[in-house]
Design an enzyme around this catalytic site. Structure first.
Site, PDB file in Angstrom:
ATOM      1  N   ASP A  75      -6.968   0.104  -1.995  1.00 42.19           N
ATOM      2  CA  ASP A  75      -7.735   0.629  -0.891  1.00 42.19           C
ATOM      3  C   ASP A  75      -8.769  -0.562  -0.499  1.00 42.19           C
ATOM      4  O   ASP A  75      -9.466  -0.951  -1.437  1.00 42.19           O
ATOM      5  CB  ASP A  75      -8.487   1.863  -1.378  1.00 42.19           C
ATOM      6  N   ARG A 127      -3.833   5.966  -4.696  1.00 40.19           N
ATOM      7  CA  ARG A 127      -3.308   4.808  -3.991  1.00 40.19           C
ATOM      8  C   ARG A 127      -3.420   3.456  -4.763  1.00 40.19           C
ATOM      9  O   ARG A 127      -4.405   3.304  -5.546  1.00 40.19           O
ATOM     10  CB  ARG A 127      -4.133   4.561  -2.552  1.00 40.19           C
ATOM     11  N   ARG A 164       0.930  -1.537  -0.143  1.00 40.75           N
ATOM     12  CA  ARG A 164      -0.186   0.004  -0.031  1.00 40.75           C
ATOM     13  C   ARG A 164       0.928   1.281   0.117  1.00 40.75           C
ATOM     14  O   ARG A 164       1.752   1.399   0.935  1.00 40.75           O
ATOM     15  CB  ARG A 164      -0.906  -0.052   1.117  1.00 40.75           C
ATOM     16  N   ASP A 220     -11.913  -0.872   2.125  1.00 43.33           N
ATOM     17  CA  ASP A 220     -12.908  -0.352   2.871  1.00 43.33           C
ATOM     18  C   ASP A 220     -13.813  -1.336   3.354  1.00 43.33           C
ATOM     19  O   ASP A 220     -14.345  -2.017   2.515  1.00 43.33           O
ATOM     20  CB  ASP A 220     -13.528   0.955   2.399  1.00 43.33           C
TER      21      ASP A 220
HETATM   22  N1  LIG Z   1     -14.098   6.886  -7.553  1.00 40.07           N
HETATM   23  C1  LIG Z   1     -13.419   6.945  -6.285  1.00 40.07           C
HETATM   24  N2  LIG Z   1     -13.117   8.186  -5.807  1.00 40.07           N
HETATM   25  C2  LIG Z   1     -12.401   8.018  -4.726  1.00 40.07           C
HETATM   26  N3  LIG Z   1     -11.899   9.045  -3.788  1.00 40.07           N
HETATM   27  C3  LIG Z   1     -11.369   8.406  -2.610  1.00 40.07           C
HETATM   28  S1  LIG Z   1     -10.772   9.086  -1.367  1.00 40.07           S
HETATM   29  N4  LIG Z   1     -11.562   7.105  -3.024  1.00 40.07           N
HETATM   30  C4  LIG Z   1     -10.927   6.164  -2.035  1.00 40.07           C
HETATM   31  C5  LIG Z   1     -11.826   5.294  -1.300  1.00 40.07           C
HETATM   32  O1  LIG Z   1     -12.223   5.762  -0.186  1.00 40.07           O
HETATM   33  C6  LIG Z   1     -12.272   6.690  -4.296  1.00 40.07           C
HETATM   34  C7  LIG Z   1     -12.312   5.650  -4.888  1.00 40.07           C
HETATM   35  O2  LIG Z   1     -12.240   4.474  -4.496  1.00 40.07           O
HETATM   36  N5  LIG Z   1     -13.149   5.748  -6.213  1.00 40.07           N
END
Ligand SMILES: Nc1nc2nc(S)n(CCO)c2c(=O)[nH]1
Length: 158
Positions: free
Chosen positions: A93, A90, A81, A95
């Site tokens: 991720d 990143r 990561r 979640d």
């Molecule tokens: N489209 C999109 N926008 C995001 N902004 C963040 S922060 N993240 C990270 C997830 O919290 C994302 C994501 O996974 N996808």
């Protein structure tokens, strides 16, 4: 139901997500149940970054939410990561979005995920694997999507 959201916008995004699913499935106490399609999604939050690939999975586990969080962080660590900025790009991720009917608000874990209901990159894949699951104030992903303008933010990738 237990729902995880996976995302990547650095490196080989598709391979990163597949590797994360494999990492989780290798765990003796985690069983992958359903996997949504993969979507190309415009970044939300910090918008000046590459598009993401996102999907959601449902799992079965005997772990409790904090134990599962620890395993998700371990999986991210094993996959190298890389995250310089809190909201920045990143490579992987993972979640925890929903963990049965748990409601948790502490410094490491908030359940259900606090931004779940406003993220079309979650709600659209979630509709595939849990279309009738109430996710926010009794509303399903379909109910929530009907209230949102999501025409170009989330595109089917695979
Ligand atoms: N489209 C999109 N926008 C995001 N902004 C963040 S922060 N993240 C990270 C997830 O919290 C994302 C994501 O996974 N996808």
């Amino acid at each position: 139901m237990i729902i995880l959201g996976l995302g990547s916008n650095m490196g080989d995004r598709e391979s990163n997500i597949k590797s994360a699913i494999c990492e989780l499935n290798k765990h003796s106490k985690i069983a992958i149940d359903k996997i949504s399609s993969l979507y190309e999604t415009k970044p939300v939050g910090f918008v000046n970054q590459p598009n993401f690939l996102n999907l959601v999975i449902s799992i079965n586990t005997m772990l409790n939410p904090h134990e599962l969080l620890s395993e998700c962080l371990q999986a991210e660590y094993h996959l190298g990561r890389i995250r310089k900025q809190r909201w920045g790009p990143r490579n992987i991720d993972i979640d925890i979005l929903i963990f049965q009917s748990y409601m948790i608000q502490d410094e490491v874990l908030q359940l259900p995920h606090p931004r779940l209901h406003e993220r079309s990159f979650v709600l659209i894949p979630l509709q595939e694997i849990a279309y009738d699951l109430p996710v926010y104030q009794g509303l399903t992903s379909k109910d929530l999507l009907q209230k949102m303008n999501t025409n170009d933010e989330v595109m089917l990738y695979k």
